[in-house]
Write a protein that holds these residues in place. Structure first.
Motif, PDB file in Angstrom:
ATOM      1  N   GLY A   1      12.895  13.279 -50.703  1.00  0.00           N
ATOM      2  CA  GLY A   1      11.479  13.295 -50.374  1.00  0.00           C
ATOM      3  C   GLY A   1      10.584  14.099 -51.288  1.00  0.00           C
ATOM      4  O   GLY A   1       9.466  14.460 -50.907  1.00  0.00           O
ATOM      5  N   LEU A   2      11.029  14.368 -52.501  1.00  0.00           N
ATOM      6  CA  LEU A   2      10.213  15.174 -53.413  1.00  0.00           C
ATOM      7  C   LEU A   2       9.305  14.326 -54.290  1.00  0.00           C
ATOM      8  O   LEU A   2       8.637  14.855 -55.182  1.00  0.00           O
ATOM      9  N   THR A   3       9.284  13.029 -54.018  1.00  0.00           N
ATOM     10  CA  THR A   3       8.331  12.146 -54.687  1.00  0.00           C
ATOM     11  C   THR A   3       7.620  11.317 -53.624  1.00  0.00           C
ATOM     12  O   THR A   3       8.052  11.243 -52.470  1.00  0.00           O
ATOM     13  N   TYR A   4       6.526  10.692 -54.014  1.00  0.00           N
ATOM     14  CA  TYR A   4       5.826   9.736 -53.163  1.00  0.00           C
ATOM     15  C   TYR A   4       5.566   8.523 -54.024  1.00  0.00           C
ATOM     16  O   TYR A   4       4.911   8.638 -55.058  1.00  0.00           O
ATOM     17  N   SER A   5       6.105   7.373 -53.620  1.00  0.00           N
ATOM     18  CA  SER A   5       6.089   6.216 -54.503  1.00  0.00           C
ATOM     19  C   SER A   5       6.786   6.634 -55.800  1.00  0.00           C
ATOM     20  O   SER A   5       7.879   7.190 -55.762  1.00  0.00           O
ATOM     21  N   ASN A   6       6.154   6.425 -56.927  1.00  0.00           N
ATOM     22  CA  ASN A   6       6.734   6.890 -58.191  1.00  0.00           C
ATOM     23  C   ASN A   6       5.970   8.077 -58.754  1.00  0.00           C
ATOM     24  O   ASN A   6       5.955   8.320 -59.958  1.00  0.00           O
ATOM     25  N   LEU A   7       5.356   8.847 -57.860  1.00  0.00           N
ATOM     26  CA  LEU A   7       4.542  10.000 -58.270  1.00  0.00           C
ATOM     27  C   LEU A   7       5.264  11.306 -57.949  1.00  0.00           C
ATOM     28  O   LEU A   7       5.819  11.474 -56.861  1.00  0.00           O
ATOM     29  N   MET A   8       5.217  12.230 -58.868  1.00  0.00           N
ATOM     30  CA  MET A   8       5.900  13.521 -58.703  1.00  0.00           C
ATOM     31  C   MET A   8       4.985  14.486 -57.956  1.00  0.00           C
ATOM     32  O   MET A   8       4.342  15.361 -58.538  1.00  0.00           O
ATOM     33  N   VAL A   9       4.954  14.335 -56.637  1.00  0.00           N
ATOM     34  CA  VAL A   9       4.023  15.116 -55.829  1.00  0.00           C
ATOM     35  C   VAL A   9       4.430  16.582 -55.709  1.00  0.00           C
ATOM     36  O   VAL A   9       3.672  17.393 -55.181  1.00  0.00           O
ATOM     37  N   ASN A  10       5.606  16.925 -56.165  1.00  0.00           N
ATOM     38  CA  ASN A  10       6.018  18.330 -56.148  1.00  0.00           C
ATOM     39  C   ASN A  10       5.707  19.038 -57.465  1.00  0.00           C
ATOM     40  O   ASN A  10       6.191  20.148 -57.709  1.00  0.00           O
ATOM     41  N   VAL A  11       4.915  18.421 -58.320  1.00  0.00           N
ATOM     42  CA  VAL A  11       4.579  19.026 -59.606  1.00  0.00           C
ATOM     43  C   VAL A  11       3.928  20.391 -59.401  1.00  0.00           C
ATOM     44  O   VAL A  11       3.134  20.593 -58.487  1.00  0.00           O
ATOM     45  N   GLN A  12       4.286  21.343 -60.245  1.00  0.00           N
ATOM     46  CA  GLN A  12       3.698  22.679 -60.193  1.00  0.00           C
ATOM     47  C   GLN A  12       2.496  22.729 -61.139  1.00  0.00           C
ATOM     48  O   GLN A  12       2.676  22.612 -62.353  1.00  0.00           O
ATOM     49  N   PRO A  13       1.280  22.925 -60.625  1.00  0.00           N
ATOM     50  CA  PRO A  13       0.096  22.971 -61.494  1.00  0.00           C
ATOM     51  C   PRO A  13      -0.045  24.334 -62.184  1.00  0.00           C
ATOM     52  O   PRO A  13      -0.939  25.117 -61.875  1.00  0.00           O
ATOM     53  N   THR A  14       0.846  24.601 -63.134  1.00  0.00           N
ATOM     54  CA  THR A  14       0.920  25.932 -63.737  1.00  0.00           C
ATOM     55  C   THR A  14       0.276  26.023 -65.125  1.00  0.00           C
ATOM     56  O   THR A  14       0.219  27.101 -65.696  1.00  0.00           O
ATOM     57  N   ASN A  15      -0.169  24.902 -65.667  1.00  0.00           N
ATOM     58  CA  ASN A  15      -0.935  24.952 -66.918  1.00  0.00           C
ATOM     59  C   ASN A  15      -1.954  23.818 -66.899  1.00  0.00           C
ATOM     60  O   ASN A  15      -2.003  23.019 -65.942  1.00  0.00           O
ATOM     61  N   GLU A  16      -2.782  23.724 -67.917  1.00  0.00           N
ATOM     62  CA  GLU A  16      -3.871  22.757 -67.897  1.00  0.00           C
ATOM     63  C   GLU A  16      -3.371  21.321 -67.774  1.00  0.00           C
ATOM     64  O   GLU A  16      -3.933  20.508 -67.027  1.00  0.00           O
ATOM     65  N   LYS A  17      -2.317  20.985 -68.489  1.00  0.00           N
ATOM     66  CA  LYS A  17      -1.771  19.631 -68.427  1.00  0.00           C
ATOM     67  C   LYS A  17      -1.282  19.305 -67.030  1.00  0.00           C
ATOM     68  O   LYS A  17      -1.541  18.209 -66.507  1.00  0.00           O
ATOM     69  N   LEU A  18      -0.581  20.261 -66.396  1.00  0.00           N
ATOM     70  CA  LEU A  18      -0.024  20.006 -65.078  1.00  0.00           C
ATOM     71  C   LEU A  18      -1.091  20.012 -63.994  1.00  0.00           C
ATOM     72  O   LEU A  18      -0.979  19.293 -62.995  1.00  0.00           O
ATOM     73  N   VAL A  19      -2.137  20.817 -64.176  1.00  0.00           N
ATOM     74  CA  VAL A  19      -3.268  20.769 -63.249  1.00  0.00           C
ATOM     75  C   VAL A  19      -3.913  19.388 -63.298  1.00  0.00           C
ATOM     76  O   VAL A  19      -4.207  18.767 -62.268  1.00  0.00           O
ATOM     77  N   ASP A  20      -4.119  18.891 -64.509  1.00  0.00           N
ATOM     78  CA  ASP A  20      -4.700  17.553 -64.668  1.00  0.00           C
ATOM     79  C   ASP A  20      -3.808  16.493 -64.033  1.00  0.00           C
ATOM     80  O   ASP A  20      -4.287  15.572 -63.354  1.00  0.00           O
ATOM     81  N   ARG A  21      -2.499  16.617 -64.220  1.00  0.00           N
ATOM     82  CA  ARG A  21      -1.562  15.661 -63.623  1.00  0.00           C
ATOM     83  C   ARG A  21      -1.636  15.717 -62.111  1.00  0.00           C
ATOM     84  O   ARG A  21      -1.663  14.679 -61.435  1.00  0.00           O
ATOM     85  N   ALA A  22      -1.680  16.936 -61.555  1.00  0.00           N
ATOM     86  CA  ALA A  22      -1.758  17.105 -60.102  1.00  0.00           C
ATOM     87  C   ALA A  22      -3.039  16.490 -59.554  1.00  0.00           C
ATOM     88  O   ALA A  22      -3.029  15.806 -58.515  1.00  0.00           O
ATOM     89  N   GLU A  23      -4.141  16.703 -60.252  1.00  0.00           N
ATOM     90  CA  GLU A  23      -5.419  16.145 -59.794  1.00  0.00           C
ATOM     91  C   GLU A  23      -5.399  14.621 -59.827  1.00  0.00           C
ATOM     92  O   GLU A  23      -5.915  13.960 -58.912  1.00  0.00           O
ATOM     93  N   ARG A  24      -4.786  14.053 -60.852  1.00  0.00           N
ATOM     94  CA  ARG A  24      -4.715  12.590 -60.946  1.00  0.00           C
ATOM     95  C   ARG A  24      -3.831  12.006 -59.852  1.00  0.00           C
ATOM     96  O   ARG A  24      -4.105  10.920 -59.330  1.00  0.00           O
ATOM     97  N   ILE A  25      -2.774  12.714 -59.494  1.00  0.00           N
ATOM     98  CA  ILE A  25      -1.908  12.255 -58.404  1.00  0.00           C
ATOM     99  C   ILE A  25      -2.684  12.274 -57.081  1.00  0.00           C
ATOM    100  O   ILE A  25      -2.599  11.335 -56.277  1.00  0.00           O
ATOM    101  N   ILE A  26      -3.439  13.338 -56.853  1.00  0.00           N
ATOM    102  CA  ILE A  26      -4.252  13.417 -55.636  1.00  0.00           C
ATOM    103  C   ILE A  26      -5.274  12.285 -55.602  1.00  0.00           C
ATOM    104  O   ILE A  26      -5.472  11.631 -54.573  1.00  0.00           O
ATOM    105  N   MET A  27      -5.926  12.034 -56.737  1.00  0.00           N
ATOM    106  CA  MET A  27      -6.882  10.930 -56.819  1.00  0.00           C
ATOM    107  C   MET A  27      -6.232   9.605 -56.442  1.00  0.00           C
ATOM    108  O   MET A  27      -6.809   8.792 -55.712  1.00  0.00           O
ATOM    109  N   GLU A  28      -5.024   9.398 -56.928  1.00  0.00           N
ATOM    110  CA  GLU A  28      -4.320   8.133 -56.719  1.00  0.00           C
ATOM    111  C   GLU A  28      -3.948   7.931 -55.253  1.00  0.00           C
ATOM    112  O   GLU A  28      -4.203   6.871 -54.673  1.00  0.00           O
ATOM    113  N   ILE A  29      -3.350   8.954 -54.633  1.00  0.00           N
ATOM    114  CA  ILE A  29      -2.852   8.791 -53.267  1.00  0.00           C
ATOM    115  C   ILE A  29      -3.977   8.908 -52.241  1.00  0.00           C
ATOM    116  O   ILE A  29      -4.049   8.118 -51.284  1.00  0.00           O
ATOM    117  N   ALA A  30      -4.843   9.877 -52.434  1.00  0.00           N
ATOM    118  CA  ALA A  30      -5.906  10.131 -51.448  1.00  0.00           C
ATOM    119  C   ALA A  30      -7.134   9.261 -51.674  1.00  0.00           C
ATOM    120  O   ALA A  30      -8.058   9.256 -50.855  1.00  0.00           O
TER     121      ALA A  30
END
Length: 302
Positions: free
Chosen positions: A222-251
């Motif tokens: 359960g550490l993914t949703y669909s094919n999205l890595m929803v457990n990503v750690q937003p610890t740098n600019e790239k990962l923050v951007d990735r996390a935001e895009r995942i939220i945009m996609e699902i929500a």
């Protein structure tokens, strides 16, 4: 036990490849094209092992859910690839670094400087595994491209002696490693481009299979949703951007809303549950906890 050089030369990972005997005299582009054609055999070899990989994963998942851990152990290239796959799990899936662990003959220094002699000792394999705190509820994948590494065989034998689940990974049919373990994965990509250089085709097969095991494990737990890595750690600019895009996609929200949700929630799953179910941070956290951290279950249950 002394090496039988005749027997060793006959196994696929050590056999001479008749298709590459003139590789040192080829023009650069032809040389590389030949390597690429040989690499194509790796995909077919791994594909043939999918049922066995699935059997390993189906046995592994309930043990992990029950609190167990996954250990890789190997020497040389095999050990390095195990350590690599294990080390990529925490930053990719936000899991504890103890969940998937890689052990290499000679310790971490052998990641950079080869410690080949140590692989001849089954006692050290068992000792290193015991020192790492390996327990009955854990699962061991012993990796040996040649299928005969004493260090790995010693670790498998010790793991079985305490009742743990063992998996033998090799690139040689009916190898000692496969026979020593309860479950086996044996892709056979054939002779290497350069005789005996198991960092090549066998190494590629190893990398593919280990990626399948851990990625499949994270999906099944359960550490993914669909094919999205929803457990990503937003610890740098790239990962923050990735996390935001995942939220945009699902929500199904715009970038500004996703940015605000992530800032408030601190992680992707909480942000999504807040938005989709209209909950507070605390409410979303409680919902996820009730669902065992599985985002899909949290969104689909009342």
């Amino acid at each position: 036990m002394p090496i039988d050089s005749v027997q060793l030369a006959s196994i696929p990972t050590e056999s001479r490849n008749p298709r590459t005997t003139n590789i040192d005299s080829l023009p650069t582009e032809e040389m590389l094209a030949l390597m690429n054609r040989e690499d194509a055999a790796v995909i077919t070899a791994v594909e043939a092992e999918v049922p066995r990989i699935a059997a390993v994963l189906d046995a592994l998942v309930p043990r992990i859910v029950g609190g167990g851990r996954l250990f890789y152990i190997g020497a040389g290239t095999s050990g390095r690839l195990g350590v690599l796959d294990a080390s990529e799990c925490p930053p990719t899936f936000s899991v504890s670094p103890t969940l998937v662990q890689g052990l290499i003959a000679g310790g971490d220094s052998a990641l950079r400087k080869a410690a080949e002699k140590i692989e001849d000792s089954p006692e050290l394999g068992a000792k290193d595994l015991e020192a790492a705190g390996f327990a009955e509820g854990d699962t061991l994948v012993g990796i040996a491209a040649s299928g005969r590494t004493p260090y790995v065989l010693g670790a498998i034998a010790w793991a079985r002696s305490i009742g743990a689940l063992t998996v033998g990974f090799s690139c040689v049919p009916d190898s000692p490693v496969s026979k020593a373990a309860e479950l086996q994965i044996t892709p056979v990509p054939g002779p290497e481009v350069l005789t005996g250089s198991t960092r090549m085709k066998a190494g590629t097969a190893t990398k593919l299979v280990l990626n399948m095991i851990t990625t499949g494990l994270m999906i099944k737990t359960g550490l993914t949703y669909s094919n999205l890595m929803v457990n990503v750690q937003p610890t740098n600019e790239k990962l923050v951007d990735r996390a935001e895009r995942i939220i945009m996609e699902i929500a199904e929200v715009n970038h500004d809303t996703a940015t605000g949700l992530l800032a408030e929630a601190g992680n992707v799953k909480v942000a999504v549950v807040m938005q989709k179910l209209g909950l507070s941070v605390d409410g979303a956290v409680a919902k996820l906890q009730h669902a065992g951290g599985r985002l899909r279950e949290a969104l689909e249950t009342e």
